[in-house]
Write a protein that holds these residues in place. Structure first.
Motif, PDB file in Angstrom:
ATOM      1  N   ASP A 135      -4.613   7.166  -6.017  1.00 23.07           N
ATOM      2  CA  ASP A 135      -5.893   6.866  -5.383  1.00 23.07           C
ATOM      3  C   ASP A 135      -6.120   7.803  -4.193  1.00 23.07           C
ATOM      4  N   ALA A 136      -7.315   8.368  -4.097  1.00 22.58           N
ATOM      5  CA  ALA A 136      -7.634   9.290  -2.999  1.00 22.58           C
ATOM      6  C   ALA A 136      -7.736   8.573  -1.658  1.00 22.58           C
ATOM      7  N   ARG A 137      -7.820   7.240  -1.675  1.00 23.42           N
ATOM      8  CA  ARG A 137      -7.867   6.486  -0.416  1.00 23.42           C
ATOM      9  C   ARG A 137      -6.536   6.515   0.316  1.00 23.42           C
ATOM     10  N   PHE A 138      -5.475   7.003  -0.323  1.00 25.85           N
ATOM     11  CA  PHE A 138      -4.198   7.154   0.367  1.00 25.85           C
ATOM     12  C   PHE A 138      -4.245   8.274   1.403  1.00 25.85           C
ATOM     13  N   LEU A 139      -5.210   9.185   1.293  1.00 28.84           N
ATOM     14  CA  LEU A 139      -5.315  10.298   2.227  1.00 28.84           C
ATOM     15  C   LEU A 139      -6.024   9.862   3.495  1.00 28.84           C
ATOM     16  N   ASP A 140      -5.410  10.140   4.626  1.00 29.00           N
ATOM     17  CA  ASP A 140      -5.991   9.856   5.934  1.00 29.00           C
ATOM     18  C   ASP A 140      -6.243  11.212   6.586  1.00 29.00           C
ATOM     19  N   LEU A 141      -7.490  11.688   6.504  1.00 32.02           N
ATOM     20  CA  LEU A 141      -7.822  13.046   6.950  1.00 32.02           C
ATOM     21  C   LEU A 141      -7.859  13.153   8.467  1.00 32.02           C
ATOM     22  N   CYS A 192       0.872  -1.179   0.000  1.00 30.76           N
ATOM     23  CA  CYS A 192       0.000   0.000   0.000  1.00 30.76           C
ATOM     24  C   CYS A 192       0.909   1.230   0.000  1.00 30.76           C
ATOM     25  N   ASP A 193       1.515   1.514  -1.141  1.00 31.53           N
ATOM     26  CA  ASP A 193       2.470   2.621  -1.241  1.00 31.53           C
ATOM     27  C   ASP A 193       2.102   3.550  -2.391  1.00 31.53           C
ATOM     28  N   PRO A 194       1.926   4.843  -2.093  1.00 29.84           N
ATOM     29  CA  PRO A 194       1.643   5.796  -3.169  1.00 29.84           C
ATOM     30  C   PRO A 194       2.927   6.214  -3.878  1.00 29.84           C
ATOM     31  N   ASP A 195       2.783   6.743  -5.064  1.00 31.16           N
ATOM     32  CA  ASP A 195       3.902   7.323  -5.794  1.00 31.16           C
ATOM     33  C   ASP A 195       4.058   8.756  -5.284  1.00 31.16           C
ATOM     34  N   LEU A 240      -4.759  -1.212  -2.389  1.00 32.21           N
ATOM     35  CA  LEU A 240      -3.708  -2.221  -2.473  1.00 32.21           C
ATOM     36  C   LEU A 240      -3.147  -2.325  -3.884  1.00 32.21           C
ATOM     37  N   SER A 241      -1.871  -2.626  -3.935  1.00 35.51           N
ATOM     38  CA  SER A 241      -1.246  -2.959  -5.217  1.00 35.51           C
ATOM     39  C   SER A 241      -0.388  -4.201  -4.996  1.00 35.51           C
ATOM     40  N   PHE A 242      -0.102  -4.892  -6.079  1.00 29.86           N
ATOM     41  CA  PHE A 242       0.611  -6.155  -5.991  1.00 29.86           C
ATOM     42  C   PHE A 242       1.905  -6.037  -6.760  1.00 29.86           C
ATOM     43  N   ASP A 243       3.009  -6.212  -6.049  1.00 28.91           N
ATOM     44  CA  ASP A 243       4.335  -6.040  -6.628  1.00 28.91           C
ATOM     45  C   ASP A 243       5.115  -7.355  -6.559  1.00 28.91           C
ATOM     46  N   ASN A 244       6.232  -7.356  -7.234  1.00 29.03           N
ATOM     47  CA  ASN A 244       7.215  -8.416  -7.085  1.00 29.03           C
ATOM     48  C   ASN A 244       6.629  -9.797  -7.386  1.00 29.03           C
ATOM     49  N   PHE A 245       5.827  -9.904  -8.429  1.00 32.31           N
ATOM     50  CA  PHE A 245       5.248 -11.197  -8.791  1.00 32.31           C
ATOM     51  C   PHE A 245       6.339 -12.072  -9.362  1.00 32.31           C
ATOM     52  N   VAL A 289      -6.243 -15.068  -5.328  1.00 33.94           N
ATOM     53  CA  VAL A 289      -6.048 -14.304  -4.092  1.00 33.94           C
ATOM     54  C   VAL A 289      -6.040 -12.808  -4.388  1.00 33.94           C
ATOM     55  N   MET A 290      -5.404 -12.410  -5.491  1.00 31.61           N
ATOM     56  CA  MET A 290      -5.406 -10.997  -5.888  1.00 31.61           C
ATOM     57  C   MET A 290      -6.832 -10.505  -6.104  1.00 31.61           C
ATOM     58  N   ALA A 291      -7.627 -11.289  -6.809  1.00 26.58           N
ATOM     59  CA  ALA A 291      -9.020 -10.904  -7.069  1.00 26.58           C
ATOM     60  C   ALA A 291      -9.805 -10.828  -5.763  1.00 26.58           C
ATOM     61  N   LEU A 292      -9.574 -11.773  -4.863  1.00 26.62           N
ATOM     62  CA  LEU A 292     -10.256 -11.782  -3.565  1.00 26.62           C
ATOM     63  C   LEU A 292      -9.907 -10.537  -2.749  1.00 26.62           C
ATOM     64  N   LEU A 293      -8.618 -10.178  -2.711  1.00 28.33           N
ATOM     65  CA  LEU A 293      -8.187  -9.011  -1.939  1.00 28.33           C
ATOM     66  C   LEU A 293      -8.732  -7.719  -2.532  1.00 28.33           C
ATOM     67  N   ARG A 294      -8.779  -7.616  -3.855  1.00 23.33           N
ATOM     68  CA  ARG A 294      -9.353  -6.418  -4.484  1.00 23.33           C
ATOM     69  C   ARG A 294     -10.827  -6.277  -4.130  1.00 23.33           C
ATOM     70  N   LYS A 295     -11.525  -7.408  -4.058  1.00 25.98           N
ATOM     71  CA  LYS A 295     -12.957  -7.393  -3.781  1.00 25.98           C
ATOM     72  C   LYS A 295     -13.259  -7.115  -2.309  1.00 25.98           C
ATOM     73  N   GLU A 296     -12.511  -7.717  -1.398  1.00 23.87           N
ATOM     74  CA  GLU A 296     -12.812  -7.655   0.035  1.00 23.87           C
ATOM     75  C   GLU A 296     -12.196  -6.445   0.743  1.00 23.87           C
ATOM     76  N   MET A 297     -11.022  -6.019   0.354  1.00 27.69           N
ATOM     77  CA  MET A 297     -10.317  -4.934   1.039  1.00 27.69           C
ATOM     78  C   MET A 297     -10.504  -3.625   0.259  1.00 27.69           C
ATOM     79  N   THR A 298     -11.740  -3.130   0.225  1.00 30.50           N
ATOM     80  CA  THR A 298     -12.035  -1.937  -0.568  1.00 30.50           C
ATOM     81  C   THR A 298     -11.559  -0.654   0.092  1.00 30.50           C
TER      82      THR A 298
END
Length: 161
Positions: free
Chosen positions: A73-79, A8-11, A154-159, A141-150
């Motif tokens: 993604d605007a979800r990176f902001l924690d107001l 979970c890392d923004p650019d 999340l991003s998936f690296d180092n495959f 698992v990637m599809a499950l995490l995208r669906k459940e952890m809205t």
């Protein structure tokens, strides 16, 4: 053994560009002339300064639009909470999330275990490494995490295969 990292890392370069563009727009907009409206980025905190709550909301809308334009993604902001600052000015601090918090990592690990797929999830600092025998299981698992952890961007690296 195939594996990937859930992160979970923004650019931060794009975040800085979005804040700079928002500050430029605030400086040129007619409705902000003569006000104390400002936006600035220090480390991983974005400070919004305005004359009223309504103005803070406008600043936040501009920031979200610029972030979206830059692909962040605007979800990176924690107001944070709105604070009164000397006189009639108000300030709000938005922290830029980086890394997966421990409780979120445990939730991800629990989801992976409950999925009954033949994969393992291991928490490694601020990322979760998922490994398994089959590539198809990892993609499930990637599809499950995208669906459940809205709530997390999340991003998936180092495959690795």
């Amino acid at each position: 053994m195939p594996s990937f990292d859930t992160v979970c890392d923004p650019d931060m370069v794009e975040v800085r560009n979005a804040v700079d563009n928002a500050a430029k727009e605030i400086g040129t907009r007619f409705d902000f002339k003569g006000t104390s409206a400002a936006i600035e980025l220090k480390d991983k905190e974005i400070s919004l300064l305005g004359d009223a709550d309504f103005q803070l909301q406008q600043l936040l809308d501009i920031l979200r639009a610029k972030l979206a334009k830059r692909g962040v993604d605007a979800r990176f902001l924690d107001l944070g909470a709105v604070q009164k600052v000397g006189g009639d000015k108000v300030r709000q601090v938005a922290k830029v999330r980086s890394g997966i918090a421990t409780e979120d990592a445990k939730k991800i690990q629990k989801l992976v275990k409950e999925s009954r797929l033949k994969v393992q999830a291991a928490i490694q600092g601020d990322l979760v490494r998922v490994s398994g025998a089959k590539r198809d299981d990892l993609q499930a698992v990637m599809a499950l995490l995208r669906k459940e952890m809205t709530e997390l961007p999340l991003s998936f690296d180092n495959f690795r295969d």
